[in-house]
Motif scaffolding. Sequence first.
Motif, PDB file in Angstrom:
ATOM      1  N   VAL A 158       2.343   3.375  -6.874  1.00  0.00           N
ATOM      2  CA  VAL A 158       1.702   2.745  -8.037  1.00  0.00           C
ATOM      3  C   VAL A 158       0.429   1.987  -7.627  1.00  0.00           C
ATOM      4  N   TRP A 159       0.409   1.540  -6.374  1.00  0.00           N
ATOM      5  CA  TRP A 159      -0.748   0.759  -5.894  1.00  0.00           C
ATOM      6  C   TRP A 159      -2.060   1.552  -6.046  1.00  0.00           C
ATOM      7  N   ASP A 160      -2.042   2.822  -5.658  1.00  0.00           N
ATOM      8  CA  ASP A 160      -3.160   3.742  -5.875  1.00  0.00           C
ATOM      9  C   ASP A 160      -4.500   3.144  -5.430  1.00  0.00           C
ATOM     10  N   LYS A 161      -4.551   2.750  -4.176  1.00  0.00           N
ATOM     11  CA  LYS A 161      -5.768   2.155  -3.584  1.00  0.00           C
ATOM     12  C   LYS A 161      -6.307   0.969  -4.408  1.00  0.00           C
ATOM     13  N   MET A 180       0.811  -1.219   0.000  1.00  0.00           N
ATOM     14  CA  MET A 180       0.000   0.000   0.000  1.00  0.00           C
ATOM     15  C   MET A 180       0.846   1.271   0.000  1.00  0.00           C
ATOM     16  N   ALA A 181       2.105   1.148   0.459  1.00  0.00           N
ATOM     17  CA  ALA A 181       2.984   2.315   0.478  1.00  0.00           C
ATOM     18  C   ALA A 181       3.556   2.631  -0.911  1.00  0.00           C
ATOM     19  N   PHE A 217       2.436 -12.659  -9.537  1.00  0.00           N
ATOM     20  CA  PHE A 217       1.411 -12.500  -8.514  1.00  0.00           C
ATOM     21  C   PHE A 217       0.805 -11.116  -8.524  1.00  0.00           C
ATOM     22  N   ASP A 218      -0.472 -11.047  -8.191  1.00  0.00           N
ATOM     23  CA  ASP A 218      -1.177  -9.787  -8.164  1.00  0.00           C
ATOM     24  C   ASP A 218      -1.107  -9.171  -6.760  1.00  0.00           C
ATOM     25  N   ALA A 219      -0.784  -7.900  -6.696  1.00  0.00           N
ATOM     26  CA  ALA A 219      -0.597  -7.223  -5.398  1.00  0.00           C
ATOM     27  C   ALA A 219      -1.884  -7.209  -4.571  1.00  0.00           C
ATOM     28  N   PRO A 260       2.256  -2.548  -8.654  1.00  0.00           N
ATOM     29  CA  PRO A 260       3.147  -1.917  -7.661  1.00  0.00           C
ATOM     30  C   PRO A 260       4.301  -2.845  -7.305  1.00  0.00           C
ATOM     31  N   LYS A 261       5.235  -2.962  -8.232  1.00  0.00           N
ATOM     32  CA  LYS A 261       6.296  -3.975  -8.124  1.00  0.00           C
ATOM     33  C   LYS A 261       7.171  -3.815  -6.892  1.00  0.00           C
ATOM     34  N   ASN A 262       7.540  -2.574  -6.598  1.00  0.00           N
ATOM     35  CA  ASN A 262       8.459  -2.380  -5.474  1.00  0.00           C
ATOM     36  C   ASN A 262       7.830  -2.810  -4.156  1.00  0.00           C
ATOM     37  N   GLY A 263       6.600  -2.371  -3.968  1.00  0.00           N
ATOM     38  CA  GLY A 263       5.904  -2.726  -2.726  1.00  0.00           C
ATOM     39  C   GLY A 263       5.673  -4.220  -2.610  1.00  0.00           C
ATOM     40  N   LEU A 264       5.241  -4.831  -3.707  1.00  0.00           N
ATOM     41  CA  LEU A 264       4.949  -6.265  -3.692  1.00  0.00           C
ATOM     42  C   LEU A 264       6.227  -7.082  -3.459  1.00  0.00           C
TER      43      LEU A 264
END
Lengths: 375, 197
Positions: A194-197, A190-191, A267-269, A207-211
């Motif tokens: 790119v995730w953008d809720k 979530m941080a 995988f999907d975030a 959101p590759k980095n977060g995932l």
Amino acid sequence: MENIKKLNISKSLLLDCKQMVKDFPLAYETYGKLNENKDNAILVFHALTGDQFVTGLNPITKKEGWWGTAVGPGKAIDTDKYFVICANVIGGCMGSWGPKEVDKKTNEPYGLSFPVITIRDIVRAQETLLDYLGVEKLLCATGGSMGGMQTLQFCATFPNRTYSAMPIACSTSHSAQNIALNELARQAVMADPVWDKGKYIKKNVQPKNGLAVARMVGHISYLSEKGMQEKFGRKLQERGDYDFSFNADFQVESYLRHQGFAFVERFDANSILYITRAMDYFDLSRQYKGGLTEAFKNQQTKFLVISFSSDWLYTTKENKDTVIALNAAGTDVSFAEIKTDKGHDSFLVDEPEFLKTIKGFIDSMHIKFKNEKRI
Amino acid sequence: MKKEFKVIAELLPNNIRVLDVGCGDGSLMDLLIKEKNIEARGLEIKEEYVKKCIYKGLSVIEGNAETELNQFPDQSFDYVILSQTLQAFYSPERVLKDLLRVGKCAIVSIPNFGYWKVRTSLLLFGKMPVTKTLPYSWHNTPNLHMCTIKDMYNFCAEKDINIDKILGLNGDRTSQIKKNNLEIKNLFSKIGIFVLS
């Protein structure tokens, strides 16, 4: 995704969040053949980041299935002998109904409008598959980690639908430490801006980095302290000295980065958010007001609970608590602790003592189940 | 098959629930299931024995009887069996009480330290006895609390544990032990089997 078998679940399912759903896809795979007596079916439940492709080449990722060490022709769970079934959990991202699927009402991917699901929802969706495949009673239901939770939930929700059950490295409720680690994974996703809720899915980005960070947290928790020290120690990655930078100087850093970034490809975030939530909400005693004894009463199913000595995510003590609950309910239960340094990951790697144990259990259960069916 | 196991099997009624504490490789459980249609469960500390039981399809829990009998509810078994292990516990008294909490009855067998060969070994040779039933040397024995049939008899009386029956075993010979033949049987029995409640 044309290589994926899918069953449309047409009957209504009332989710734990009170939402009624029907007509959704459940992706699955089977290995081996159901025999004439129908006494050789084994339902395997996958863990957090697994999928229905248990063994052999995964046609989507082009990698070896997640449980190829244990399942396959001539393996501990021998697909020449047994009919192995595995479904992708709902909330997942390998073809089953999940947050990246298109919502027929809006014609857009669900994202965060996907309902929050539970382990019970996941298991109830899978029962329909057994009817579809013509399996009245399973020989064994099994899985490790979240797959073990599903095993316990399956036995509680559908008593005696399986002759035996083998919950591996799991617990009857998620501990504070496990919830905390899952929260860390979710916060990492979530941080990532790119995730953008969860709306990234509509823009066809990830959101590759977060995932990747979320995956790294997982990988740390799957190894034991000793195992990690022995595998990596302070060894440097393809260099003779420190770089005096923030590159992956150490092998352990390189390993984590590799695992993290390989994961985002498959995988999907949003799925990580939903599935970790389902794990956190898992608490069998809360579901049954009489506590765990109530959850397992009237069970004819024969259980084998397995733990790993160096697993700090689902400790031997937590697994023993499951055994105590099963005992209190008068259930036929066995318990074995496998002595290993390989941590929580032990059920996924080549751990001979573990593989011998599951083979011994399933083969002996098959003989008993066959005899029982004959009478 | 050990003679002792056959004797224990004969002591038990058919179709009951039995917990075998320290069940080893499951030979006794196997016998009880086959010959008496008994629902048998085992508790075993040794990993390799636990696996042997699992391979045979027997129900066994890996664990230490000294600390883990508490996982079994009160009176959840008709009989609890403890074969030649009581002397190896730190607190035989606590274990014995736990056996009788978990089971309605208990069958406890002990290697008899009062057997004449054991007595003569110490008396004549001045050495700690090493026999077939007691094969360890003083420094590697797991047996912390050796006792005689008479000791066990007195202990049960002291702790208000009911003795339903005592059998003495010497090779293939079995004999009933009562108060009036206790002294002599304590001298000639290799193993004592106590039925307690």
